[in-house]
Design an enzyme around this catalytic site. Structure first.
Site, mmCIF file in Angstrom:
data_model
loop_
_atom_site.group_PDB
_atom_site.id
_atom_site.type_symbol
_atom_site.label_atom_id
_atom_site.label_comp_id
_atom_site.label_asym_id
_atom_site.label_seq_id
_atom_site.Cartn_x
_atom_site.Cartn_y
_atom_site.Cartn_z
ATOM 1 N N HIS A 161 -2.112 -1.596 7.547
ATOM 2 C CA HIS A 161 -2.759 -0.506 8.300
ATOM 3 C C HIS A 161 -2.361 0.840 7.701
ATOM 4 C CE1 HIS A 161 -2.774 -3.964 10.997
ATOM 5 N NE2 HIS A 161 -3.866 -3.438 11.520
ATOM 6 N N ASP A 208 -6.478 -1.229 7.439
ATOM 7 C CA ASP A 208 -7.347 -1.067 8.605
ATOM 8 C C ASP A 208 -7.035 0.196 9.409
ATOM 9 O OD1 ASP A 208 -8.194 -3.536 7.820
ATOM 10 O OD2 ASP A 208 -7.962 -4.484 9.790
#
Ligand code: NI
Length: 484
Positions: free
Chosen positions: A452, A310
């Protein structure tokens, strides 16, 4: 007394050496006298020049292609011509057609010109070729002429050809391009030319348009293992100071402009390019039919996991993660933030071209549950547009920031909401081993793992996780592929 045999030996050596020189000279003479060429040049044979010869060099490292050199040098001008020679007359005619007219015009001009006593620059005619093997029996050959009339700027003429030496045929690059896409292709090439800072100040857009009204842009190109090279002749689209403007386009940049048959043919003659896979990566994938509207994992997926990244793309960490994924032949899903994707459209494209899935993670990472309908739509549609500009299609999947969503948000977004079943908390620990621990303790079939790609430590964490899960026999797929 013992000196004598040595002297005798010395004499024998000298005599042998002399014989060798005589033989060698005779050999060179034989080559020059007795080799005949397809292209015997009347001017050359009758010339009173101080230096002229033709040499044919056979058995080059490119089977089926020899080099024919013609050199003529006298007090008035220089001709230096190195051209390819094929076994096929048809291909040789092509080469002759390109070179003969400019060469005879040069000779005519030289015959009429007054001899210059002390020229600063000797008038000259240079011809040469560049060769780029493309596939078995398939070559790109670029023919070049540079003429120099002393004081004036040199005139340059360049033309690429794709040649099939087995079929003895010429491949027309323009045949591989979709004629309906030609305007879009011209625009893309123009933008690409202007992206070259050294070249941009010399380019003229009106001349570019005017020139390409008559000349098919694709005809100026040849295929290589990296993509398409396009060469413009001097003064066609730019000031003379720009020389011979060239532009290199990767296959993922041109594939939208090629025809289906063109892609098939190139892919067939050069399978190493993986063109059909590239085309597939360019195509939007439909949402799998049995994908629920809210997803945390798929227990029916078998030994498959979906790694998700992400908040990217990130200029250095995302490419590093792509490299690690590639090492493990792993596909993943990247939920991108619109603001970052806007900054790195080429990176967005790189992610898609590597076969990964791209999802929407909103424009600005706000909590969708706090926004009104119009703002939610903006958050989603702007990212859809940014991604579409970069890869050619809109993302199917949505990951709401903080996992914050409700029925109201779901209805407005109208994309599957992808949550997760394993949260690695990589943003909190910044510790690859801590990430690995969370994965080893929670792994299950059909898991969706949250990471991430903006954090540097996540590169190493990804490697540890892939290494562990690969040893456990897991296959790494995109979120959509969990449901296929
Ligand atoms: Ni996020």
């Amino acid at each position: 007394m013992h000196m004598k045999p040595n002297m005798k030996k010395g004499t024998v050596l000298i005599v042998s050496f002399l014989i060798m020189i005589v033989l060698a000279l005779g050999g060179i003479h034989f080559v020059l006298e007795h080799f005949t060429y397809r292209n015997v040049d009347a001017d050359l044979t009758q010339s009173t020049s101080t230096k002229d010869y033709q040499i044919k060099q056979a058995k080059s490292k490119y089977p089926g292609i020899d080099i024919l050199s013609i050199v003529q040098e006298n007090e008035n001008y220089i001709i230096h011509k190195q051209t390819p020679e094929f076994k096929s007359n048809q291909l040789n005619d092509l080469v002759d057609n390109f070179f003969d007219k400019p060469l005879s015009e040069f000779r005519e001009a030289m015959a009429e010109a007054e001899p210059v006593d002390d020229p600063v620059v000797m008038p000259s005619f240079h011809a040469w070729f560049d060769i780029y093997p493309f596939a078995e029996n398939l070559y790109a050959i670029v023919l070049n002429i540079e003429q120099n009339y002393g004081a004036a700027n040199p005139e340059r003429l360049t033309q690429p050809y794709m040649i099939d030496i087995e079929q003895e045929s010429l491949l027309h690059t323009e045949d591989y391009f979709d004629s309906d896409q030609l305007e879009a292709f011209k625009e893309m090439v123009w933008n690409k030319l202007n992206a070259d800072e050294a070249l941009a100040p010399y380019l003229f857009q009106d001349e570019y348009e005017l020139y390409l009204a008559d000349v098919n842009l694709a005809k100026l190109g040849y295929f290589t293992n990296e993509g398409l090279e396009i060469i413009f002749n001097p003064y066609t689209i730019a000031a003379g100071a720009a020389g011979t403007p060239t532009v290199s386009l990767a296959y993922d940049e041109i594939i939208d402009f090629l025809t289906e048959e063109g892609i098939e043919e190139i892919a067939q003659s050069n399978p190493d390019l993986h063109l059909t896979e590239l085309r597939e990566a360019k195509e939007p994938k439909p949402v799998p039919e049995n994908m629920p509207s809210v997803i945390t994992h798929n227990p029916d997926a078998g030994k498959k996991v979906a790694l998700t990244f992400d908040d990217g793309p990130h200029a250095t960490n995302t490419p590093a993660i792509l490299d690690v994924l590639d090492e493990y032949d792993a596909k993943a899903t990247f939920f991108m933030l619109g603001k970052s994707a806007q900054f790195y459209p080429e990176l967005v494209n790189q992610v898609a071209m590597a076969g990964h899935e791209i999802g929407n993670h909103t424009m600005t990472h706000r909590q969708l549950t706090t926004l009104d309908e119009w703002s939610i739509q903006q958050e989603i549609s702007q990212v859809d547009d940014v991604i579409e500009q970069a890869v050619g299609y809109q993302p199917n999947l949505m990951r709401p920031p903080y996992g914050a969503h409700d029925e109201y948000v779901d209805r407005i977004v109208n994309k599957p909401m992808v949550l997760w079943s394993i949260d690695t908390r990589d943003w909190q620990s910044h510790d690859p081993n801590a990430v690995l621990n969370i994965v080893t303790q929670n792994i299950h079939d059909g898991a969706i793992i949250l990471m991430h790609d903006i954090h540097g430590e996540t590169v190493e964490a990804t490697r540890l996780v892939l290494d562990y899960l690969a040893s456990e026999g897991y296959e790494f797929v995109t979120v959509s592929e969990l449901f296929v």
